[in-house]
Design a protein around this motif. Structure first.
Motif, PDB file in Angstrom:
ATOM      1  N   GLY A 608       0.715  -1.080  -0.232  1.00 22.95           N
ATOM      2  CA  GLY A 608       0.180  -0.357   0.424  1.00 22.95           C
ATOM      3  C   GLY A 608       1.090   0.886   0.307  1.00 22.95           C
ATOM      4  O   GLY A 608       0.484   2.114  -0.630  1.00 22.95           O
ATOM      5  N   VAL A 609       2.007   1.709   0.835  1.00 18.65           N
ATOM      6  CA  VAL A 609       2.924   2.345   0.790  1.00 18.65           C
ATOM      7  C   VAL A 609       3.129   2.801  -0.795  1.00 18.65           C
ATOM      8  O   VAL A 609       3.554   3.925  -1.490  1.00 18.65           O
ATOM      9  CB  VAL A 609       3.661   1.853   1.830  1.00 18.65           C
ATOM     10  CG1 VAL A 609       4.949   3.701   1.413  1.00 18.65           C
ATOM     11  CG2 VAL A 609       3.408   2.510   3.243  1.00 18.65           C
ATOM     12  N   LEU A 610       3.545   1.683  -1.506  1.00 19.38           N
ATOM     13  CA  LEU A 610       4.428   1.442  -2.288  1.00 19.38           C
ATOM     14  C   LEU A 610       3.367   1.725  -3.615  1.00 19.38           C
ATOM     15  O   LEU A 610       3.786   3.584  -4.511  1.00 19.38           O
ATOM     16  CB  LEU A 610       5.495   0.552  -3.122  1.00 19.38           C
ATOM     17  CG  LEU A 610       6.064  -0.385  -1.987  1.00 19.38           C
ATOM     18  CD1 LEU A 610       6.987  -1.449  -2.530  1.00 19.38           C
ATOM     19  CD2 LEU A 610       7.300   0.758  -2.316  1.00 19.38           C
ATOM     20  N   LEU A 611       2.239   1.907  -3.851  1.00 26.36           N
ATOM     21  CA  LEU A 611       1.672   2.268  -4.759  1.00 26.36           C
ATOM     22  C   LEU A 611       0.787   3.407  -4.245  1.00 26.36           C
ATOM     23  O   LEU A 611       1.217   4.499  -5.660  1.00 26.36           O
ATOM     24  CB  LEU A 611       0.251   1.839  -4.455  1.00 26.36           C
ATOM     25  CG  LEU A 611      -0.288  -0.074  -4.302  1.00 26.36           C
ATOM     26  CD1 LEU A 611      -1.839  -0.261  -4.340  1.00 26.36           C
ATOM     27  CD2 LEU A 611       0.011   0.039  -6.148  1.00 26.36           C
ATOM     28  N   VAL A 612       0.940   3.929  -2.638  1.00 26.77           N
ATOM     29  CA  VAL A 612       0.692   5.695  -2.768  1.00 26.77           C
ATOM     30  C   VAL A 612       2.352   6.079  -3.365  1.00 26.77           C
ATOM     31  O   VAL A 612       2.186   7.861  -3.555  1.00 26.77           O
ATOM     32  CB  VAL A 612       0.604   6.533  -1.086  1.00 26.77           C
ATOM     33  CG1 VAL A 612       0.242   7.563  -0.949  1.00 26.77           C
ATOM     34  CG2 VAL A 612      -0.632   5.053  -0.938  1.00 26.77           C
ATOM     35  N   LEU A 613       2.849   5.668  -2.892  1.00 25.30           N
ATOM     36  CA  LEU A 613       4.925   6.155  -3.483  1.00 25.30           C
ATOM     37  C   LEU A 613       4.739   6.657  -4.817  1.00 25.30           C
ATOM     38  O   LEU A 613       4.793   8.540  -4.983  1.00 25.30           O
ATOM     39  CB  LEU A 613       5.629   5.631  -2.902  1.00 25.30           C
ATOM     40  CG  LEU A 613       6.020   5.973  -1.043  1.00 25.30           C
ATOM     41  CD1 LEU A 613       7.427   4.752  -1.051  1.00 25.30           C
ATOM     42  CD2 LEU A 613       6.461   6.991  -0.928  1.00 25.30           C
ATOM     43  N   GLU A 614       4.341   5.891  -5.717  1.00 25.75           N
ATOM     44  CA  GLU A 614       4.110   5.913  -7.023  1.00 25.75           C
ATOM     45  C   GLU A 614       3.166   7.131  -7.402  1.00 25.75           C
ATOM     46  O   GLU A 614       3.412   7.973  -8.111  1.00 25.75           O
ATOM     47  CB  GLU A 614       4.089   4.782  -7.635  1.00 25.75           C
ATOM     48  CG  GLU A 614       4.625   3.223  -7.614  1.00 25.75           C
ATOM     49  CD  GLU A 614       4.630   2.193  -7.991  1.00 25.75           C
ATOM     50  OE1 GLU A 614       5.716   1.966  -8.155  1.00 25.75           O
ATOM     51  OE2 GLU A 614       3.722   2.108  -8.784  1.00 25.75           O
ATOM     52  N   THR A 615       2.631   7.259  -6.565  1.00 26.15           N
ATOM     53  CA  THR A 615       1.291   8.258  -6.778  1.00 26.15           C
ATOM     54  C   THR A 615       1.673   9.887  -6.532  1.00 26.15           C
ATOM     55  O   THR A 615       1.285  10.361  -7.661  1.00 26.15           O
ATOM     56  CB  THR A 615      -0.567   8.253  -6.151  1.00 26.15           C
ATOM     57  OG1 THR A 615      -1.203   6.381  -7.242  1.00 26.15           O
ATOM     58  CG2 THR A 615      -1.147   9.318  -6.680  1.00 26.15           C
ATOM     59  N   VAL A 616       2.530   9.575  -5.815  1.00 27.92           N
ATOM     60  CA  VAL A 616       3.528  11.160  -4.863  1.00 27.92           C
ATOM     61  C   VAL A 616       4.390  11.674  -6.194  1.00 27.92           C
ATOM     62  O   VAL A 616       4.321  12.155  -6.448  1.00 27.92           O
ATOM     63  CB  VAL A 616       3.810  10.899  -4.217  1.00 27.92           C
ATOM     64  CG1 VAL A 616       5.038  11.580  -3.529  1.00 27.92           C
ATOM     65  CG2 VAL A 616       3.117  11.168  -2.559  1.00 27.92           C
ATOM     66  N   ALA A 617       4.777  10.418  -6.750  1.00 30.89           N
ATOM     67  CA  ALA A 617       5.592  10.524  -7.749  1.00 30.89           C
ATOM     68  C   ALA A 617       5.439  10.912  -9.284  1.00 30.89           C
ATOM     69  O   ALA A 617       5.069  12.004  -9.647  1.00 30.89           O
ATOM     70  CB  ALA A 617       6.934   9.220  -8.016  1.00 30.89           C
TER      71      ALA A 617
END
Length: 702
Positions: A608-617
């Protein structure tokens, strides 16, 4: 709120609860061996101090390992197939991939410089040997200390046998006042009787006592506790009588393992009858436990519930039980050697199966309470609590699955723990147990139906779409046979999730819509209504139906706020940030994505964290901050390789990631992009989150 242990970089080395006495030469030897060999196995009899010595060494060398010291206790682990899961859990690896566990561990360790302490390997020695050898081959900077009653017998192993402490007389030139066994007795005795001292009035008796106990630390510590009621001479006299009787009054000394058993047995006899019974009954617990668990499991015939605290306090006073404070209250632990002794007495009493059944029932009730409370305001409490009870949950599950007559209860326990498997970082372990339980229970039942849709949930979280569909379809078939309408709808929801991961958006819309209509107005928010709403919103976003997606998300967030639900709220905020990005509301998108990340810090939801990080990117790309975006994309790729299937295998999410990557490459040029990407790839997950939240700087101002 507490930060999960898995986010820490420095390791998870337990504190030293007591002082370490003597053994300077031994410590020097082990440190030298650890420099020259990447695997050092500390061997010796029970009670001689293997674990304590390994812990002391670990504290002494902790500054030498930039990625920390990591401790794994294998004492109560029964299933060899769970060894790599247990190590992964200690590292905080919330692995959601379907790869072999050793592959995940090897990848995670490959570039890290750390020390792994594997405590109590003797009952799993073959599995430990194979895994350690594989990890050492994959991770050139890894070093391992193992403790075991026998060596691992693997290539490159350096074995150090832990002898008992030096006792008076071993070195004729040594004064008994400076002897390490005498010093251990003095320190432990002064903890019991503060004004105790070794002087000319008792030094000879203390020295004889240490000799009689063969210098075995645990035996000496147990003897020291008796000073509350006896003098040193009285302790020595009673032990001498007992040992002479056991040795048949011969001149031959008892073997050292017999010495320890005799010392433990003597301590056992000096306990009150209720304390002896409690000692035996507490042996069913794994790791530590709380007072309520002890009351439920141990009270009964000959031991009233209102006496449990008093009896536990007596065992703590006698150093049979360890007691320590945690964020959730006082917890207790039975020393491993004493637990084994207690198990033997429980067998003699004929109570083993009864107590194991009570233990299972307590943790089944705890699991059901956690399941019902999961969608409420104490979600973080239940996250911490279930991770804390992990060892006892495993023992309860193993007890159920070892007997066909108990498998149905095992299914009930495993299925109730869906929130622990999916939301607390134990996806791979949940799959292992659920597949085993479903295989052993072939007859359709409501318990099996629930286990099947939980298994489908887990497989979809791993990106194993075909496996998720198979479990969901089997669940639906069984549910029709047994008349379980709830499982039919949940199986439909899981099929909708799988359809999204396959890229079949129309099918996903239809199936998730059915699940939402069934659950709307009902009390079951998780794992039915709220996940279905979030997933349908994501499907609608992929179809560019952004207004309808946002309407669903606002509905979902409203329910989450009303109920105090955080875990699904973080997903809703993440999806909302995608909607806001796609409708050119960049400032709102930043706020939503960062809130999602902050919430996820309270859990151990790495994918879940990685999915959000990619959206932040992606948001950073839209803002023109391509350096910052590239940094995050590099960190994302590395962590996906370790923790799971990238973007969970979703074509929509994968396309969005590739779009961001391509835009960064075009903006920076391939050489500069690759340089920044590699810098990001070296970030820990903890630092990646901090960078995304603006708490740490990226390589250059964005």
């Amino acid at each position: 709120m507490a930060t999960p242990a898995g986010w820490r970089r420095e390791g998870n080395l337990p504190a030293e609860l007591t002082s370490f006495v003597g053994r300077n030469r031994l410590l020097t030897t082990i440190r030298q061996r650890l420099q020259n060999s990447r695997l050092v196995t500390v061997t010796g009899i029970g009670g001689v101090g293997k674990s304590r010595t390994a812990l002391r060494i670990a504290h002494l060398v902790r500054q030498q390992f930039k990625d920390g010291i990591w401790y794994v206790d294998l004492a109560r682990l029964q299933d060899p197939g769970m060894v790599h899961h247990t190590i992964s859990t200690a590292f905080g690896i919330a692995d959601q991939s379907a790869r072999a566990g050793a592959d995940t561990l090897g990848d995670w360790l490959s570039e890290r410089e750390l020390l792994l302490v594997l405590d109590t390997c003797e009952h799993l020695v073959e599995t430990c040997a194979e895994l350690v050898q594989d990890l050492l081959a994959r991770a050139p900077k890894l070093r391992v200390i193992a403790t075991s009653r026998r060596s691992l017998n693997t290539q490159g192993e350096s074995v150090v046998a832990i002898p008992p402490l030096i006792v008076p007389g071993d070195d004729p030139a040594e004064s008994p006042y400076h002897n390490e066994a005498v010093e251990l007795f003095r320190q432990r005795a002064s903890a019991v009787v503060p004004d105790f001292a070794v002087d000319e009035t008792n030094v000879n008796s203390v020295a004889q006592l240490c000799v009689r106990l063969d210098g075995i630390p645990l035996a000496i510590e147990l003897a020291a506790v008796r000073l509350r009621a006896l003098s040193v001479d009285q302790i020595l006299g009673l032990l001498t009588d007992r040992f002479s009787l056991l040795a048949g009054a011969s001149r031959t000394a008892l073997p050292r393992h017999q010495t320890l058993r005799a010392a433990i047995g003597w301590s056992h006899e000096l306990c009150e009858p209720a304390e002896r019974l409690m000692w035996a009954r507490l042996a069913v617990f794994a790791g530590d436990f709380e007072l309520d668990a002890a009351r439920y499991v141990c009270a009964g015939e000959s031991l009233a519930a209102d006496r449990i605290l008093e009896v536990i306090t007596g065992l703590v006073d006698k150093s049979v039980l360890l007691s320590y404070s945690t964020v959730s209250g006082q917890r207790y632990r039975l020393i491993d050697t004493l637990r084994q002794y207690g198990e033997e007495w429980l067998d003699k009493l004929g109570e083993t199966d009864t107590l194991k059944a009570r233990h299972r029932d307590y943790y089944l009730q705890l699991a059901e309470r956690g399941e019902h409370a999961w969608s409420g305001p104490r979600q973080v409490h239940w996250f911490v609590r279930m991770r804390q009870e992990h060892d006892n949950i495993r023992v309860a599950v193993d007890y159920c699955l070892k007997n066909p007559a108990r498998v149905r209860i095992g299914l009930e326990l495993l299925a109730s723990l869906w929130f622990m498997w999916v939301a607390c970082g134990f996806v791979r372990e949940g799959r292992h147990y659920l597949e085993r339980a479903v295989k052993e229970s072939t007859q359709p039942s409501k318990e099996r139906c629930k286990a099947l849709w939980v298994l489908s949930y887990i497989r979809s979280a791993q990106g194993d779409v075909s496996g998720a569909i198979e479990a969901a379809e089997q669940c639906s078939t069984d549910a029709v046979q047994v008349g379980d309408s709830t499982s039919v709808i949940l199986a439909t929801k899981m099929q909708g999730t799988a359809a999204f991961l396959q890229g079949d958006l129309k099918k996903a819309t239809a199936l998730l819509g059915v699940a939402i209509e069934f659950h709307r107005g009902g009390r079951e928010l998780n794992p039915g209504l709220l996940p279905a709403i979030g997933e349908l919103a994501l499907v609608l976003t992929a179809q560019n139906d952004l207004f309808e997606a946002e309407t669903l998300l606002q509905d979902c967030l409203k329910v989450c706020h009303e109920r105090g639900e955080l875990w699904l709220r973080s997903y809703a905020r993440w999806i909302l940030s995608i909607v806001e990005l796609n409708t050119d509301r960049l400032a709102d998108a930043v706020v939503s994505a960062k809130e999602a990340l902050r919430i996820k810090r309270h859990f151990h939801d790495v994918p879940g964290v990685l999915l959000v990080l990619e959206t932040v990117a992606r948001i950073a790309v839209a803002e023109g901050r391509v350096v910052h975006a590239t940094y995050l994309l590099g960190a994302s790729v590395t962590n996906w390789q370790t923790f799971g299937l990238a973007q969970m295998g979703s074509p929509f999410l994968s396309q969005e990631y590739e779009k961001s990557r391509k835009e960064c490459e075009e903006s920076l040029g391939l050489e500069r992009f690759n340089e920044l990407f590699r810098q990001g790839a070296r970030l820990t997950l903890e630092d990646t989150i901090a960078t995304a939240l603006g708490e740490m700087d990226s390589p250059e101002p964005g």
